[in-house]
Design a protein around this motif. Sequence first.
Motif, PDB file in Angstrom:
ATOM      1  N   GLN A 265       0.815  -1.221   0.000  1.00 54.89           N
ATOM      2  CA  GLN A 265       0.000   0.000   0.000  1.00 54.89           C
ATOM      3  C   GLN A 265       0.847   1.269   0.000  1.00 54.89           C
ATOM      4  N   LYS A 266       2.072   1.158  -0.456  1.00 55.11           N
ATOM      5  CA  LYS A 266       2.988   2.292  -0.419  1.00 55.11           C
ATOM      6  C   LYS A 266       2.488   3.482  -1.240  1.00 55.11           C
ATOM      7  N   HIS A 267       1.650   3.210  -2.245  1.00 56.52           N
ATOM      8  CA  HIS A 267       1.120   4.290  -3.088  1.00 56.52           C
ATOM      9  C   HIS A 267       0.203   5.241  -2.305  1.00 56.52           C
ATOM     10  N   LEU A 268      -0.233   4.812  -1.113  1.00 59.21           N
ATOM     11  CA  LEU A 268      -1.110   5.663  -0.309  1.00 59.21           C
ATOM     12  C   LEU A 268      -0.337   6.599   0.622  1.00 59.21           C
ATOM     13  N   LEU A 269       0.972   6.472   0.630  1.00 61.41           N
ATOM     14  CA  LEU A 269       1.782   7.231   1.581  1.00 61.41           C
ATOM     15  C   LEU A 269       2.078   8.637   1.085  1.00 61.41           C
ATOM     16  N   THR A 270       1.947   9.590   2.007  1.00 58.67           N
ATOM     17  CA  THR A 270       2.408  10.949   1.742  1.00 58.67           C
ATOM     18  C   THR A 270       3.246  11.411   2.918  1.00 58.67           C
ATOM     19  N   LEU A 271       4.283  12.173   2.636  1.00 60.61           N
ATOM     20  CA  LEU A 271       5.129  12.722   3.698  1.00 60.61           C
ATOM     21  C   LEU A 271       4.826  14.192   3.949  1.00 60.61           C
ATOM     22  N   GLU A 448      -5.352  -1.604   5.633  1.00 62.85           N
ATOM     23  CA  GLU A 448      -4.068  -2.298   5.595  1.00 62.85           C
ATOM     24  C   GLU A 448      -2.910  -1.300   5.659  1.00 62.85           C
ATOM     25  N   PHE A 449      -3.069  -0.164   5.004  1.00 67.38           N
ATOM     26  CA  PHE A 449      -2.034   0.867   5.056  1.00 67.38           C
ATOM     27  C   PHE A 449      -1.777   1.301   6.497  1.00 67.38           C
ATOM     28  N   TYR A 450      -2.838   1.581   7.245  1.00 62.63           N
ATOM     29  CA  TYR A 450      -2.661   2.002   8.632  1.00 62.63           C
ATOM     30  C   TYR A 450      -2.131   0.864   9.506  1.00 62.63           C
ATOM     31  N   GLN A 451      -2.586  -0.374   9.243  1.00 61.29           N
ATOM     32  CA  GLN A 451      -2.103  -1.513  10.015  1.00 61.29           C
ATOM     33  C   GLN A 451      -0.587  -1.656   9.897  1.00 61.29           C
ATOM     34  N   ALA A 452      -0.035  -1.247   8.749  1.00 64.15           N
ATOM     35  CA  ALA A 452       1.405  -1.345   8.535  1.00 64.15           C
ATOM     36  C   ALA A 452       2.197  -0.454   9.491  1.00 64.15           C
ATOM     37  N   TRP A 453       1.551   0.603  10.023  1.00 62.38           N
ATOM     38  CA  TRP A 453       2.237   1.563  10.878  1.00 62.38           C
ATOM     39  C   TRP A 453       1.930   1.408  12.359  1.00 62.38           C
ATOM     40  N   ILE A 454       0.840   0.724  12.693  1.00 61.56           N
ATOM     41  CA  ILE A 454       0.337   0.749  14.073  1.00 61.56           C
ATOM     42  C   ILE A 454       0.874  -0.419  14.887  1.00 61.56           C
ATOM     43  N   PHE A 455       1.368  -0.109  16.088  1.00 58.38           N
ATOM     44  CA  PHE A 455       1.766  -1.124  17.064  1.00 58.38           C
ATOM     45  C   PHE A 455       0.649  -1.202  18.102  1.00 58.38           C
ATOM     46  N   TRP A 456      -0.120  -2.282  18.053  1.00 56.14           N
ATOM     47  CA  TRP A 456      -1.336  -2.355  18.845  1.00 56.14           C
ATOM     48  C   TRP A 456      -1.081  -2.520  20.335  1.00 56.14           C
ATOM     49  N   THR A 463      -2.089   7.356  16.485  1.00 61.99           N
ATOM     50  CA  THR A 463      -1.644   8.729  16.712  1.00 61.99           C
ATOM     51  C   THR A 463      -1.977   9.593  15.505  1.00 61.99           C
ATOM     52  N   SER A 464      -2.032  10.894  15.731  1.00 62.69           N
ATOM     53  CA  SER A 464      -2.312  11.808  14.626  1.00 62.69           C
ATOM     54  C   SER A 464      -1.197  11.747  13.592  1.00 62.69           C
ATOM     55  N   GLU A 465       0.024  11.518  14.044  1.00 58.78           N
ATOM     56  CA  GLU A 465       1.163  11.424  13.127  1.00 58.78           C
ATOM     57  C   GLU A 465       0.966  10.281  12.137  1.00 58.78           C
ATOM     58  N   ILE A 466       0.506   9.142  12.631  1.00 59.98           N
ATOM     59  CA  ILE A 466       0.236   7.998  11.742  1.00 59.98           C
ATOM     60  C   ILE A 466      -0.936   8.309  10.822  1.00 59.98           C
ATOM     61  N   LEU A 467      -2.004   8.850  11.361  1.00 60.63           N
ATOM     62  CA  LEU A 467      -3.198   9.134  10.560  1.00 60.63           C
ATOM     63  C   LEU A 467      -2.879  10.071   9.406  1.00 60.63           C
ATOM     64  N   GLN A 468      -1.986  11.013   9.636  1.00 57.22           N
ATOM     65  CA  GLN A 468      -1.686  12.023   8.618  1.00 57.22           C
ATOM     66  C   GLN A 468      -0.739  11.528   7.522  1.00 57.22           C
ATOM     67  N   ARG A 469      -0.292  10.286   7.616  1.00 58.41           N
ATOM     68  CA  ARG A 469       0.588   9.731   6.569  1.00 58.41           C
ATOM     69  C   ARG A 469      -0.183   9.281   5.335  1.00 58.41           C
ATOM     70  N   LEU A 470      -1.513   9.246   5.438  1.00 60.77           N
ATOM     71  CA  LEU A 470      -2.320   8.819   4.313  1.00 60.77           C
ATOM     72  C   LEU A 470      -2.467   9.918   3.288  1.00 60.77           C
ATOM     73  N   LYS A 471      -2.221   9.587   2.042  1.00 65.17           N
ATOM     74  CA  LYS A 471      -2.362  10.552   0.949  1.00 65.17           C
ATOM     75  C   LYS A 471      -3.830  10.932   0.772  1.00 65.17           C
ATOM     76  N   ALA A 472      -4.086  12.202   0.583  1.00 68.36           N
ATOM     77  CA  ALA A 472      -5.460  12.665   0.383  1.00 68.36           C
ATOM     78  C   ALA A 472      -6.035  12.068  -0.895  1.00 68.36           C
ATOM     79  N   ALA A 473      -7.341  11.834  -0.896  1.00 63.68           N
ATOM     80  CA  ALA A 473      -7.981  11.282  -2.091  1.00 63.68           C
ATOM     81  C   ALA A 473      -7.897  12.288  -3.225  1.00 63.68           C
ATOM     82  N   ALA A 474      -7.739  11.772  -4.438  1.00 64.91           N
ATOM     83  CA  ALA A 474      -7.625  12.651  -5.614  1.00 64.91           C
ATOM     84  C   ALA A 474      -8.959  13.323  -5.894  1.00 64.91           C
TER      85      ALA A 474
END
Length: 474
Positions: A265-271, A448-456, A463-474
């Motif tokens: 799901q790397k295509h969903l990532l934004t920095l 799945e994208f968020y699951q890749a970052w979250i330590f349950w 965290t907001s930092e993790i949530l904000q890594r998702l690329k905005a919808a086009a």
Amino acid sequence: MIRVKSRQKTEYGDFQTPIALAEAVCRLLRADGVDPGCVLEPTCGQGTFLEAAANVFSDVKRLVGREWNREYVAEARRRLGKVASNVDLAQADFFQQDWASLLNHQPGHLLVLGNPPWVTNSALGTLGSANLPAKSNFQNERGISAKTGKANFDISQWMILHLLESMPQQNCTLAMLCKTTVARKVLEQAWKTGMPTTNCSIRKIDSREHFDAAVDACLFVCHMKADKRSTTCEVYEQLDAEQPSSVLGMHSGKLVADQTALTRQKHLLTLQSNTRWRSGVKHDCRAVMQFERQGWSFVNGLGEQVELEPDYVYPLMPAGAVYRGEVKRTEKFLLVPQRRTGEDTTPIESVAPRTWAYLQKHAERLADRKSSIYRGRPPFSIFGIGEYSFAKWKVAISALHKQLSFRVIGPQDGRPVMLDDTTYFLSFRTKKEAVATAARLNSPEVQEFYQAWIFWDAKRPITSEILQRLKAAA
């Protein structure tokens, strides 16, 4: 009053490693190819790990232990009195020991093995303990992160990192029992600073069975090789598991919980996200600031029946209700004395005299809030408040619960619903926008994208930092 034994456990991490667990760890390391010439335990306690090493590693020539408790040193000497290896035991303060000198002058492959204390620096500060490293901002936290507790750290995290920094850059292995969160933080710091770690692993253990402690713990292993460096770590659900359940990694300086899922799901990532996730209102005084409706009146946490002007009272949706999906209606309410952080609160006296009188009645309780973020602020201040808080439509998620469920929160009786500070949300002008966003966030690929970052197992996994890594919808 803290009992002496309890304080000793808290202050010095006095959880002696059972011999059965110590030997299981050593057998596992031997099966993985670790064949040490020297085993060194920096906090050796009564010597069970060193005894286990002598029993399991047939070629070990030297056993080295350091321990603050003189009685434990004597017990360790008794345990190791009949082993064939050369034994070097001494009473020492971990924070005063010259570890680089000691670690770099040992024969053969060096295994640094142990079980450092499971306690945080803030807990030791509460006890008035001097058993702390010298003050330093080794996590590079600043500003409000330090004030709200993010800069708090486990003593074992500092100790393990210090050992890694002091170890030879080749032909050595570190194996430590520690909290799983500590192992991850050590890995992240080691990878960020370029330490030559390789073949890292985290193997979870049952801390309640072995130590009667309710904490996620593990055996953390990493090898040091100057010519071979990797930034992955296999995670095993049990000490003796044959296959890893996931692989940790790094991406753009951030720790990744599931490298495989992120790759998909790397295509969903934004920095550089334009989306701003907000946390709900922080007030630290539930007894005064929160109410439940009973008939036509409000009742606060002190059991007082309260009548307030409606201008400063808003429906409140707790994180638990967001998690459970109980978001249609709430009978909980929140006193909101500001529309933005730092706003002057004195106008309340003229526009809402009953509310002002109520706040004045409980002024001492509100002034006694412990967090330093309230110091120097207008009386009755809150945080996590702004224009976004008063949007009629929101998409929210609980930060504390182990579930990725995004909920649409609409107005109640025409009033925007407030959220608490254990909730994150996006604000919207229309229901249509909120519903569309929630649908995307709850889609399989975003999940799945968020699951890749979250330590349950983290205290606040989302965290907001993790949530904000998702690329905005086009």
